[in-house]
Scaffold this active site. Structure first.
Site, PDB file in Angstrom:
ATOM      1  CD  GLN A 237     -13.869  85.829 -94.450  1.00  0.00           C
ATOM      2  OE1 GLN A 237     -14.079  86.212 -95.694  1.00  0.00           O
ATOM      3  NE2 GLN A 237     -14.131  86.945 -93.507  1.00  0.00           N
TER       4      GLN A 237
ATOM      5  CG  HIS B 137     -12.228  81.691 -96.732  1.00  0.00           C
ATOM      6  ND1 HIS B 137     -11.081  82.091 -97.450  1.00  0.00           N
ATOM      7  CD2 HIS B 137     -13.219  82.463 -96.985  1.00  0.00           C
ATOM      8  CE1 HIS B 137     -11.266  82.985 -98.066  1.00  0.00           C
ATOM      9  NE2 HIS B 137     -12.654  83.587 -98.025  1.00  0.00           N
TER      10      HIS B 137
ATOM     11  CB  CYS C 130     -16.949  85.454 -95.006  1.00  0.00           C
ATOM     12  SG  CYS C 130     -18.259  84.407 -95.634  1.00  0.00           S
TER      13      CYS C 130
ATOM     14  NE  ARG D 107     -10.233  87.772 -96.173  1.00  0.00           N
ATOM     15  CZ  ARG D 107     -10.754  87.233 -97.299  1.00  0.00           C
ATOM     16  NH1 ARG D 107     -11.941  87.150 -97.599  1.00  0.00           N
ATOM     17  NH2 ARG D 107      -9.905  86.568 -97.920  1.00  0.00           N
TER      18      ARG D 107
ATOM     19  CG  ASP E 215     -20.366  81.689 -95.660  1.00  0.00           C
ATOM     20  OD1 ASP E 215     -20.761  82.606 -96.361  1.00  0.00           O
ATOM     21  OD2 ASP E 215     -19.735  80.816 -95.700  1.00  0.00           O
TER      22      ASP E 215
ATOM     23  NE  ARG F 106     -11.951  82.252-103.522  1.00  0.00           N
ATOM     24  CZ  ARG F 106     -12.742  83.232-102.912  1.00  0.00           C
ATOM     25  NH1 ARG F 106     -13.765  83.666-103.499  1.00  0.00           N
ATOM     26  NH2 ARG F 106     -12.613  83.736-101.718  1.00  0.00           N
TER      27      ARG F 106
HETATM   28  N1   CP Z   1     -15.169  86.633 -98.238  1.00  0.00           N
HETATM   29  C1   CP Z   1     -14.596  86.250 -99.354  1.00  0.00           C
HETATM   30  O1   CP Z   1     -13.691  85.337 -99.478  1.00  0.00           O
HETATM   31  O2   CP Z   1     -15.236  87.188-100.417  1.00  0.00           O
HETATM   32  P1   CP Z   1     -14.828  86.836-101.925  1.00  0.00           P
HETATM   33  O3   CP Z   1     -15.286  85.557-102.387  1.00  0.00           O
HETATM   34  O4   CP Z   1     -15.344  88.088-102.594  1.00  0.00           O
HETATM   35  O5   CP Z   1     -13.260  86.864-101.931  1.00  0.00           O
HETATM   36  N1  NVA Z   2     -18.901  79.563 -98.088  1.00  0.00           N
HETATM   37  C1  NVA Z   2     -18.882  80.662 -99.117  1.00  0.00           C
HETATM   38  C2  NVA Z   2     -17.497  81.633 -98.726  1.00  0.00           C
HETATM   39  C3  NVA Z   2     -17.514  82.682 -99.769  1.00  0.00           C
HETATM   40  C4  NVA Z   2     -16.784  83.680 -99.416  1.00  0.00           C
HETATM   41  C5  NVA Z   2     -18.409  79.914-100.305  1.00  0.00           C
HETATM   42  O1  NVA Z   2     -17.452  78.814-100.315  1.00  0.00           O
HETATM   43  O2  NVA Z   2     -18.704  80.250-101.260  1.00  0.00           O
END
Ligand code: CP
Ligand code: NVA
Length: 318
Positions: free
Chosen positions: A144, A141, A275, A303, A235, A114
């Site tokens: 997701q 993502h 999400c 997930r 989101d 990540r």
């Molecule tokens: N939706 C999602 O990716 O959540 P986290 O940021 O908690 O991993």
């Molecule tokens: N769009 C958000 C998603 C978090 C799971 C971010 O990137 O912070």
């Protein structure tokens, strides 16, 4: 059961030992087969033991769902995860990705990463001899989106012809929803304020991957966007790394809040997805999030099941 299992294995064999960096890395047949496997794992119809395999987690941004679902998925597959937090490895002191990736490939069996730039996960994949998984970048993502469409398929029993309207920022989550949705035959509308629309290159990429005549479109009016939609998705307005823009964005996005009134304009069977984490009172109201249309916790649970299926395939467990 045996023939279903061998069908799944042959549909998914080409995905063994490969990267998952973008929603475009899987085709329609592979995604639907992954969903079948995830559902078997979810109801306990299938057990897969990978035998002491190790997934390395390199997370430069916060995470609850992605991190924990990968950890639990590996535990259920008889393996484990190691936390390679850049603050405690030499990565944080500038060791190059090309060295880190080659070393970690000697210890681990896969990496979930990540980070901010998509180029970074691509660089890891170039230097790694093990599968690399995109656990969220600023561009996509993809894990997701798999959980999201699995949730939709469970609810409606199909994906082809479903209308999904995403209301909010044209961000990483929107990008993966467009690509994965197009491949699955879902009509995806991304409705954002002017200047915050989804990346045009991703829109074009999604259109080029469209199956069964699915449509991908961009619009600016939430009440028009949700007409006829079976799925409304939202989101956060400011993603991780954009926190300092939140105040400005709250003003620009205020007509893009998902509330019960907006849900009532959609198809009568509409489900609400997010999400998570959610910012109540910003992109979504408490009433909508906790209301009868909300499937967000089923979505979050998925997930785990889809990532368990993904890891089982990538690590050759089928
Ligand atoms: N939706 C999602 O990716 O959540 P986290 O940021 O908690 O991993
Ligand atoms: N769009 C958000 C998603 C978090 C799971 C971010 O990137 O912070």
């Amino acid at each position: 059961m045996a023939s279903v299992s061998s069908g799944l294995a042959s549909n998914l064999s080409s995905f063994s030992n490969t990267n998952f960096l973008s929603s475009a890395d899987l085709n329609n047949r592979q995604i639907l087969s992954l969903f079948e496997l995830a559902k078997q794992l979810k109801i306990g119809n299938r057990r897969i033991d990978l035998g002491n395999r190790v997934l390395g987690l390199i997370f430069k941004k916060a995470s609850t769902r992605t991190r924990v679902s990968f950890q639990v998925a590996m535990a259920r597959l008889g393996g484990q995860t190691v936390d390679l937090n850049p603050q405690v490895t030499q990565l944080g002191r500038g060791e190059p990705i090309k060295d880190t990736a080659r070393v970690l490939s000697r210890y681990c069996d896969a990496l979930a990463i990540r980070t901010f730039s998509q180029q970074e996960v691509e660089e890891y994949s170039r230097w790694s001899s093990i599968p690399v998984i995109n656990a969220l970048t600023d561009l996509e993502h993809p894990c997701q989106a798999l959980a999201d469409y699995l949730t939709i398929q469970e609810k409606f029993g199909k994906l082809k012809g479903i209308n999904l309207s995403y209301i909010g920022d044209g961000n990483n989550v929107a990008n993966s929803l467009m690509i994965c949705g197009a491949i699955l035959g879902v009509n995806v509308k991304i409705c954002s304020p002017n200047g915050f629309e989804a990346d045009p290159n991703i829109v074009e990429k999604a259109k080029s991957l469209s199956e069964f005549g699915s449509e991908v479109s961009i619009c600016n009016d939430p009440s028009k966007a949700v007409k006829g939609s079976q799925v409304i998705y939202t989101d956060v307005w400011a993603s991780m790394g954009q926190e300092e823009e939140l105040l400005k964005r709250k003003e620009i996005f205020k007509k893009y809040k998902v509330d019960q009134g907006l849900l009532d304009l959609a198809d009568e069977q509409v489900i609400l997805l997010h999400c998570l984490p959610a910012h109540r009172g910003e992109e979504i109201t408490e009433e909508a999030l906790e209301g009868r249309n909300s499937y967000v916790f089923n979505q979050a649970e998925n997930r785990l099941h889809i990532q368990q299926a993904l890891l089982a395939v990538q690590l050759g467990g089928l």
